[in-house]
Design an enzyme around this catalytic site. Structure first.
Site, PDB file in Angstrom:
ATOM      1  CG  PHE A 122      -1.945   1.045   1.242  1.00 30.61           C
ATOM      2  CD1 PHE A 122      -3.049   0.951   0.409  1.00 30.61           C
ATOM      3  CD2 PHE A 122      -1.808   2.160   2.048  1.00 30.61           C
ATOM      4  CE1 PHE A 122      -4.007   1.960   0.387  1.00 30.61           C
ATOM      5  CE2 PHE A 122      -2.764   3.169   2.035  1.00 30.61           C
ATOM      6  CZ  PHE A 122      -3.868   3.066   1.208  1.00 30.61           C
ATOM      7  CG  ASP A 199      -0.468  -2.295   7.081  1.00 28.71           C
ATOM      8  OD1 ASP A 199      -1.583  -2.630   7.527  1.00 28.71           O
ATOM      9  OD2 ASP A 199      -0.283  -1.275   6.404  1.00 28.71           O
ATOM     10  CE1 TYR A 224      -9.514   2.586   6.636  1.00 29.86           C
ATOM     11  CE2 TYR A 224      -8.805   3.921   8.495  1.00 29.86           C
ATOM     12  CZ  TYR A 224      -8.586   3.403   7.238  1.00 29.86           C
ATOM     13  OH  TYR A 224      -7.425   3.711   6.577  1.00 29.86           O
ATOM     14  CE  LYS A 225      -7.931  -0.953   5.064  1.00 31.00           C
ATOM     15  NZ  LYS A 225      -8.458  -0.099   3.986  1.00 31.00           N
ATOM     16  NE  ARG A 374      -9.507  -2.552  -2.763  1.00 28.71           N
ATOM     17  CZ  ARG A 374      -9.090  -1.932  -1.678  1.00 28.71           C
ATOM     18  NH1 ARG A 374      -7.955  -2.307  -1.097  1.00 28.71           N
ATOM     19  NH2 ARG A 374      -9.773  -0.946  -1.142  1.00 28.71           N
TER      20      ARG A 374
HETATM   21  C1  LIG Z   1      -2.588  -1.764   3.975  1.00 29.44           C
HETATM   22  C2  LIG Z   1      -2.878  -0.356   4.401  1.00 29.44           C
HETATM   23  N1  LIG Z   1      -1.991   0.283   5.170  1.00 29.44           N
HETATM   24  C3  LIG Z   1      -2.191   1.552   5.570  1.00 29.44           C
HETATM   25  C4  LIG Z   1      -3.327   2.241   5.204  1.00 29.44           C
HETATM   26  C5  LIG Z   1      -3.451   3.686   5.581  1.00 29.44           C
HETATM   27  O1  LIG Z   1      -4.192   3.866   6.689  1.00 29.44           O
HETATM   28  P1  LIG Z   1      -4.506   5.330   7.249  1.00 29.44           P
HETATM   29  O2  LIG Z   1      -5.007   6.144   6.116  1.00 29.44           O
HETATM   30  O3  LIG Z   1      -5.585   5.046   8.240  1.00 29.44           O
HETATM   31  O4  LIG Z   1      -3.302   5.873   7.858  1.00 29.44           O
HETATM   32  C6  LIG Z   1      -4.293   1.601   4.440  1.00 29.44           C
HETATM   33  C7  LIG Z   1      -5.520   2.298   4.052  1.00 29.44           C
HETATM   34  O5  LIG Z   1      -6.428   1.777   3.535  1.00 29.44           O
HETATM   35  C8  LIG Z   1      -4.048   0.276   4.004  1.00 29.44           C
HETATM   36  O6  LIG Z   1      -4.917  -0.370   3.219  1.00 29.44           O
END
Ligand SMILES: Cc1ncc(COP(=O)(O)O)c(C=O)c1O
Length: 436
Positions: A122, A199, A224-225, A374
């Site tokens: 990501f 992560d 939040y997922k 997705r």
């Molecule tokens: C794998 C992953 N890491 C990090 C994040 C970023 O999270 P945040 O925007 O809450 O910092 C996301 C956001 O969807 C994500 O999918």
């Protein structure tokens, strides 16, 4: 598999009763974006309202109850990810927590020049590591996968050596849904004395995780997922107990201070997990997460994972049989043991196809560049028939023909619809990068 067979799976589904805690069966959209933003549980309206009343009635006095929420809610998250108490706090965003823990890990491995990551991770993960490597003069090595199915333990084992300070990876890839072997990769990192930071954004709340048993050093993830904590709900971080007093995070805030209200002249961090806090926690978000976790706890990860595997198996099978003949391809590992909880479909016109599905067919998935849709069927509220109907509508749109769509490729713009004013598009496109 026909629609009746999907309905039969729903009638035998032990989790089917939980759906009404999230949504009416009111003919609304088919929501397959629980891997980006989960649905709210109805109970959250009451609990967040109660917190507002508490604030209104007790004003600053409420802090006597609120101040320990990051740790209390953290312990509850811990139960879903195999972490014993006192090792998880809920605070800040995933991005900030990733920065804090990656930076802390580097201070714990001085003299080792390399940070290892996934070239397909990501964006925020790659960007945070890039910035950190530049700031502290280390070298970031982003590994490409050796197969189309995501990084393997072998890829990583071959890349980690005594120069590696930190290995930082997503358990489930945000785009492909590829699931990494958390335990064996953790072991490979430890064999060479490197620390590992996972992560868990795309696995927490859906996929079994046993951080303590796997000997993981550090982890972060969002709520939040699949944890359904709500837009912008605070993230979590995990630091294994024996590492806590040894690692120092870079944001020396007063919530990490051992004697927080002593207001002393110098930073003297708490010896335990509290040292990884920074500033005032977002209480309304924490209350929402706490309520969302109650619902998941009653179901438990084994039942959620079992249904998730059934949903993704059905979805992958339908994609192969009904969409691949029309030019789409399954962009998620074909081996079920290598899949997380979402399924991706690639097509050269994925962007307009995804938009047509949202605009005309009420099927909500999301687009990820360059060519992927997705589909995240969160097991607690998604029915088998939703998966069946979604693929049928996807097939209908492809069969009728999809045309190029000149709109910018942004999640928020897509959700705002075809008539969104052009003014602000750049801003929205920018924000869209942070959603999911
Ligand atoms: C794998 C992953 N890491 C990090 C994040 C970023 O999270 P945040 O925007 O809450 O910092 C996301 C956001 O969807 C994500 O999918």
């Amino acid at each position: 598999m026909d629609r009746r067979a999907a309905q039969a799976l729903d009638s035998e589904d032990p989790l089917s009763g939980y759906r009404t805690q999230f949504t009416d069966d009111d003919g609304g959209p088919i929501y397959l974006d629980g891997n980006s933003l989960g649905r709210p549980a109805r109970a959250m309206v009451e609990s967040v309202n109660a917190a507002l009343h508490d604030w209104s009635a007790n004003l600053v006095g409420g802090w006597s109850r609120w101040i320990d929420l990051p740790g209390a809610v953290g312990d509850r998250v811990g139960r879903l990810i195999g972490a014993g108490p006192g090792q998880v706090v809920v605070c800040d965003s995933t991005t900030v927590n990733l920065y804090k823990l990656a930076s802390a890990a580097l201070t714990g491995r001085p003299g080792r020049p390399v940070i290892l990551g996934d070239a397909d991770d990501f964006p925020t993960d790659r960007y945070v590591l890039q910035g950190l490597a530049q700031a502290v003069g280390r070298q970031l090595r982003l590994l490409p996968a050796s197969t189309g199915e995501g990084l393997t333990t072998e890829d990583l084992a071959a890349a980690i050596d005594s120069d590696t300070a930190l290995v930082c990876l997503s358990h489930v890839n945000y785009r492909s849904g590829a699931l990494l072997d958390l335990a064996s990769i953790t072991e490979a990192a430890h064999r060479h004395g490197a620390l590992i930071l996972w992560d868990l954004c795309h696995s927490a709340g859906a996929v079994p995780i046993d951080l303590d048993a796997s000997g993981v050093d550090l982890a972060v993830g969002c709520t939040y997922k699949y944890l359904n904590g709500g837009p912008g709900a605070p993230a979590f971080l995990y630091v294994r107990r024996d590492l806590q007093a040894r690692l120092r995070q870079p944001i020396w805030g007063w919530f990490g201070q051992r004697d927080q209200f002593g207001m002393g002249p110098a930073y003297d961090p708490d010896r335990g997990i509290r040292r990884f806090l920074a500033g005032t926690p977002p209480i309304l978000g924490l209350v929402a997460v706490d309520t969302a976790l109650s619902v998941l706890e009653t179901v438990g990860i084994p039942a959620l994972w079992s249904k998730s595997q059934q949903l993704t198996a059905l979805l992958s099978d339908l994609v192969r049989r009904r969409l691949e003949p029309l030019g789409a391809t399954l962009a998620t590992p074909r081996d079920p043991a290598r899949r997380g909880a979402h399924v991706s479909v690639a097509h050269p016109l994925a962007w307009p196809w995804c938009q047509a599905l949202i605009d005309r067919e009420l099927v909500i998935g999301d687009f990820r560049p360059p060519d992927v849709i997705r589909l995240g069927p969160a097991p607690i509220y998604t029915r088998f028939v939703d998966v069946y109907d979604a693929v049928e509508r996807m097939e209908g749109v492809l069969a009728a023909g999809v045309e190029e769509d000149p709109r910018p490729h942004s999640v928020l713009d897509a959700l705002l619809g075809r008539d969104a004013p052009v003014v602000g598009v750049l801003d929205l496109a920018h924000l869209g990068c942070g959603v999911g």
